[in-house]
Design a protein around this motif. Sequence first.
Motif, PDB file in Angstrom:
ATOM      1  N   LYS A  75       0.822  -1.216   0.000  1.00 37.27           N
ATOM      2  CA  LYS A  75       0.000   0.000   0.000  1.00 37.27           C
ATOM      3  C   LYS A  75       0.852   1.259   0.000  1.00 37.27           C
ATOM      4  N   HIS A  84      -0.834  13.269  -2.177  1.00 38.62           N
ATOM      5  CA  HIS A  84      -0.357  13.089  -3.546  1.00 38.62           C
ATOM      6  C   HIS A  84      -1.213  12.002  -4.187  1.00 38.62           C
ATOM      7  N   PRO A  85      -1.656  12.183  -5.414  1.00 42.52           N
ATOM      8  CA  PRO A  85      -2.548  11.197  -6.031  1.00 42.52           C
ATOM      9  C   PRO A  85      -1.942   9.812  -6.169  1.00 42.52           C
ATOM     10  N   ARG A  86      -0.611   9.718  -6.152  1.00 45.67           N
ATOM     11  CA  ARG A  86       0.034   8.406  -6.316  1.00 45.67           C
ATOM     12  C   ARG A  86       0.571   7.850  -4.999  1.00 45.67           C
ATOM     13  N   MET A  87       0.194   8.479  -3.874  1.00 46.81           N
ATOM     14  CA  MET A  87       0.687   8.008  -2.583  1.00 46.81           C
ATOM     15  C   MET A  87      -0.468   7.960  -1.597  1.00 46.81           C
TER      16      MET A  87
END
Length: 538
Positions: A398, A438-441
Amino acid sequence: MATTREKAIGTWDTYHFTGPFPTKVLLDTRADGAIADPVARYNDCTHEIQQLLRNCLDRQERFRAFGSKWSLSNIAHQRDQLLYTGRLNGRMAIQPDDLHPSTTYDAVNLFFFQCGITIKEISEFLLKRGKSLKACGASNGQTIAGAISTGVHGAAIDAGAIQDAVVGLQLIVGPDPADVIYLERASRSALHDEFATRINARVVRNDALFRAALVSLGAFGVIHGVVIEAEDVYLLKRYVRKINRADALQLATTLDFAHARFKLPEETEADGTGKRPYHYKLYINPYTDEDFVTEIIYKKPYRTDYPNPVPLVQKAIFKDIPTWISQFAARCNGSIPAIIRALSREVFPTVDEDIEGTLGEIFWDTSQASAAFSCGFGIGIRNAERALDLYIGLMKTKGPIPGILSMRFVKASEATLAFTRFPVTCVLEIDGVPWPDHPRMITLDAFLTEVIKSFKANAIEFTLHWGKHAPWSFLNLVDTMYGQADEQWKDMRSVLLTKQMADVFSNDFLTTVRLADYRTRIPDELVALKADIAGNHG
């Protein structure tokens, strides 16, 4: 007379910068140093706090006392009025004449401390009298009221958390003279009724109410005074060693040091069995297969001819994770990608030198005062290895999450809402560097939510440290962790406080975790206790 400075502040933050939070007013109370008698000076502070509560009621506002701002959650925050207690640091020894006739306590081990005194100040005071606290947290900056209210612990496997040394509490539950209570167990009375009279309090002796008030989350009124049982001063011999995973987890799941594979030659009996330590802690890098590091500490008789340990403690790497991780992040220029890349390599440095000192010296000042996150799960030791594997798996799948894990081990507490509630609690902690959305975290709350879901799916019972980060709005979280214990806690709070004062001492945190509820109807067995307390309210 004690004086209070009132200042409109707009926002308030924690020591670890986990806010800011909106706040109207900061109240800063000082005792009157011209009052020579410590009891009279203390009582004058009680009167001042009650005046502040009266003002709060007149303004129809809420009120909360705080100390060192050590908690990372918003548990200490209040939107309306916040009372800073750090200048209220009185202390005195209990005298033999103060003891209850039936007590089993020894007066030489009992001490009365005002709410704002820090753990460091207590340790220094006790050392001068040849005494020591039984346990403390990894550092010493918390106030005594804040430490017990949130269940601050160390890794003393047979001593428990700080609140487990408390034998009496003075609570201010309202603005009137009858609203000052001295509370202790009925099953083990400590102090004479005349002592309570001296501090302008009335005595309430009830085991269930005492257990609920021990870890009160700031919701049982203002904890103004605390009676602590200390012990004879001792030394702690601290070792930091690399330890392979199998040996570390053999100890983590059994605490059987006598028959463990891992032994220190210096701490081994003549028959080859290992000695039982005072403290056992593990440091774990979740991103590599490098060995764990253990901080293992043994209790020793006190002597005066030991070298000053403070210089070594001040430069020790394995002192507390938040300090280490903030320094580690600084070396990476605060860059989250750089931190993650660095954690993928072996990061643990050469272990610290062996150190010997008192409790107050070994667990010395924390220098970290930058943004950090920290979360602590409490787990029964039989589930420690499974929980660790699930946690590491989630950090990799994740995440990655910019943090380091640790495990500490603490004896069970009798406090109703103590998060160290298992026979021996393994405190599985993550400490790290906060990151922007952040969209990727994944967010921290979302990650910790995944941990909770995983533990539930794998039938791993858990608790969460009240003073640290957690997804506190998770559905039925407190019921999941405590079963009926949280209902008992709410019953006891409703016994002690009027509905009006329960609201005054509530805050956003209590509402989020559904502990702010007031019981207008309580169990039949508590009616007489409530009537007695209510009758004395006026």
